[in-house]
Design a protein around this motif. Structure first.
Motif, mmCIF file in Angstrom:
data_model
loop_
_atom_site.group_PDB
_atom_site.id
_atom_site.type_symbol
_atom_site.label_atom_id
_atom_site.label_comp_id
_atom_site.label_asym_id
_atom_site.label_seq_id
_atom_site.Cartn_x
_atom_site.Cartn_y
_atom_site.Cartn_z
ATOM 1 N N SER A 69 0.842 -1.201 0.000
ATOM 2 C CA SER A 69 0.000 0.000 0.000
ATOM 3 C C SER A 69 0.869 1.241 0.000
ATOM 4 O O SER A 69 2.079 1.180 0.234
ATOM 5 C CB SER A 69 -0.916 0.017 1.231
ATOM 6 O OG SER A 69 -0.147 0.155 2.420
ATOM 7 N N GLY A 70 0.235 2.386 -0.259
ATOM 8 C CA GLY A 70 0.914 3.674 -0.128
ATOM 9 C C GLY A 70 1.706 4.122 -1.334
ATOM 10 O O GLY A 70 2.275 5.220 -1.321
ATOM 11 N N VAL A 71 1.764 3.301 -2.381
ATOM 12 C CA VAL A 71 2.476 3.667 -3.604
ATOM 13 C C VAL A 71 1.554 3.382 -4.792
ATOM 14 O O VAL A 71 1.011 2.278 -4.914
ATOM 15 C CB VAL A 71 3.800 2.887 -3.767
ATOM 16 C CG1 VAL A 71 4.476 3.232 -5.085
ATOM 17 C CG2 VAL A 71 4.739 3.180 -2.602
ATOM 18 N N PHE A 72 1.368 4.365 -5.658
ATOM 19 C CA PHE A 72 0.496 4.210 -6.823
ATOM 20 C C PHE A 72 1.196 4.790 -8.041
ATOM 21 O O PHE A 72 1.695 5.919 -8.002
ATOM 22 C CB PHE A 72 -0.835 4.925 -6.590
ATOM 23 C CG PHE A 72 -1.782 4.853 -7.759
ATOM 24 C CD1 PHE A 72 -2.318 3.633 -8.163
ATOM 25 C CD2 PHE A 72 -2.115 5.989 -8.473
ATOM 26 C CE1 PHE A 72 -3.184 3.556 -9.248
ATOM 27 C CE2 PHE A 72 -2.978 5.930 -9.557
ATOM 28 C CZ PHE A 72 -3.515 4.699 -9.944
ATOM 29 N N GLU A 73 1.272 3.969 -9.088
ATOM 30 C CA GLU A 73 1.941 4.369 -10.332
ATOM 31 C C GLU A 73 3.346 4.906 -10.070
ATOM 32 O O GLU A 73 3.796 5.887 -10.653
ATOM 33 C CB GLU A 73 1.090 5.404 -11.092
ATOM 34 C CG GLU A 73 -0.239 4.814 -11.566
ATOM 35 C CD GLU A 73 -1.075 5.788 -12.374
ATOM 36 O OE1 GLU A 73 -0.806 7.011 -12.283
ATOM 37 O OE2 GLU A 73 -1.983 5.348 -13.094
ATOM 38 N N GLY A 74 4.041 4.225 -9.142
ATOM 39 C CA GLY A 74 5.444 4.516 -8.881
ATOM 40 C C GLY A 74 5.725 5.694 -7.993
ATOM 41 O O GLY A 74 6.882 6.096 -7.853
ATOM 42 N N LYS A 75 4.676 6.257 -7.359
ATOM 43 C CA LYS A 75 4.879 7.405 -6.482
ATOM 44 C C LYS A 75 4.141 7.213 -5.159
ATOM 45 O O LYS A 75 3.082 6.587 -5.114
ATOM 46 C CB LYS A 75 4.396 8.695 -7.160
ATOM 47 C CG LYS A 75 5.221 9.107 -8.359
ATOM 48 C CD LYS A 75 4.751 10.440 -8.915
ATOM 49 C CE LYS A 75 5.612 10.878 -10.091
ATOM 50 N NZ LYS A 75 5.180 12.184 -10.632
ATOM 51 N N THR A 76 4.745 7.775 -4.092
ATOM 52 C CA THR A 76 4.079 7.712 -2.788
ATOM 53 C C THR A 76 2.803 8.544 -2.824
ATOM 54 O O THR A 76 2.743 9.601 -3.463
ATOM 55 C CB THR A 76 5.001 8.256 -1.683
ATOM 56 O OG1 THR A 76 5.417 9.587 -2.026
ATOM 57 C CG2 THR A 76 6.238 7.385 -1.521
#
Length: 369
Positions: A69-76
């Motif tokens: 969790s906490g990372v989406f599409e390579g970004k926090t």
């Protein structure tokens, strides 16, 4: 069980046992929009991973990290980052005979006295395997710190009776130290001393024994003004964090205990103006005065005890039978801990500095308002 988290704004909780299904960490408070990938974290975990060479435990763990969790599409995203590292090479049967027999030098006795129950498989929560979680979290902290021009390196300066040459170290730049420590298994920046250290480790290993060491940490790029007087001083939090690593038995900042041999006029770091900036002519204080960073390189050292698990016979007791006995510890253990402490120390220091950096930013925002 309390005491499993650290930090105020950038907050890290580690979890898991040595021979349980997995270990890991949860990060709360990470700055959103920072590019981070499993590969970034894996790079640091690979530096800590067991089974790399003859001076580390032969336990084979891939230490492959999963970002839950906490990372989406390579970004926090700014939401909690959950990191999972599965245990795959457990040999819990190696520890069956230790169920009622506390190992000298380990936390077995203290855990039993405190909780009335303990996981005897490799020390459970008190095992050095806990540090995999903090290295994973520290990898995130280190990545964020690079956005602010802050970098951390730890390097071994002593193993057993062998010291790195201070004259050699003084001639190496920060980047040269980072480069040199990856050229040898003991992670010493003085390559000649590294060969002698490796020999000392091999001799102890052949005798069924272990050796201790000293690791120095350097943090560059830290701006002046980080630290929260009085009880949350930057050096106090560094000391607490580094001392929370199981193998550490001593800690010092700057010249540390050697300061007792100086006079004030020599130890004090005089101020000067250079290139339009206020700085000090020396750095005996290790980059921190009054618990607040000065802008100099922060320098600390940690004393790492010998690995307590040795095959040499030692005296202990059987608590179930209340009888004295002897024990010879089998299984897979590091003959020296200091080299594998290096990525752990870096990760832990990074977590502390990032937390204080974010606290300082919050303070300055409130002042601006």
């Amino acid at each position: 069980m309390a005491g499993n988290n650290f930090g105020e704004v950038f907050r890290v909780t580690t979890w898991g046992e040595s021979h349980g299904p997995a270990v890991g960490a949860v990060i709360d408070g990470a700055i959103p929009g920072i590019e981070i990938s499993a590969a970034d974290i894996q790079k640091e975990l690979d530096r800590r991973r067991p089974g790399q060479n003859t001076v580390s435990t032969p336990r084979e763990e891939s230490d492959t990290v999963e970002i839950l969790s906490g990372v989406f599409e390579g970004k926090t995203t700014g939401t909690p980052i959950s990191l999972l590292i599965r245990n795959s090479d457990q040999h819990p049967a190696d520890y069956d005979k230790l169920r009622d027999t506390p190992r000298p030098g380990h936390a077995d006795f203290g855990y039993t006295e405190k909780y009335g129950i303990r996981d005897h498989r490799g020390g459970g929560r008190s095992s050095g395997r806990e540090t995999a979680g903090r290295v994973a979290a520290g990898a995130v902290a280190k990545k964020i710190l690079t956005e602010f021009g802050i970098d951390v390196v730890c390097h071994v300066t002593k193993i057993g009776s062998v010291w790195a040459d201070t004259n050699v170290l003084s001639q190496l730049s920060f980047d040269e130290i980072k480069e040199n420590i990856e050229k040898n298994p003991v992670r010493c920046a003085d390559l000649n001393a590294a060969a002698l250290m490796e020999k000392e480790v091999e001799e102890a290993k052949a005798a069924g024994d272990s050796v201790g060491g000293i690791v120095e940490g350097l943090i560059r790029g830290v701006p002046a003004g980080l630290g929260e007087p009085v009880f949350d001083k930057l050096d106090a939090d560094l000391a607490k964090a580094i001392m929370s690593i199981g193998a550490v038995k001593g800690f010092e900042i700057g010249d540390g205990f050697a300061a007792a041999e100086f006079t004030g006029s020599v130890f004090n770091d005089a101020f000067e103006i250079k290139d339009g900036k206020i700085q000090t002519t020396t750095n005996h204080a290790g980059g921190i005065l009054g618990g607040i960073s000065t802008g100099n390189v922060i320098r600390f050292r940690a004393a790492i005890k010998p690995t307590p698990s040795v095959s040499i016979s030692q005296k202990t007791v059987n608590s179930a039978e209340m009888k004295e006995t002897e024990i010879s510890i089998s299984g897979r253990h590091d003959p020296v801990i200091a080299p594998r402490f290096v990525p752990v120390g870096e990760a832990t220091a990074a977590i502390v500095v990032l937390d204080h950096l974010m606290r300082n930013q919050a303070l300055h925002l409130s002042i601006q308002k």
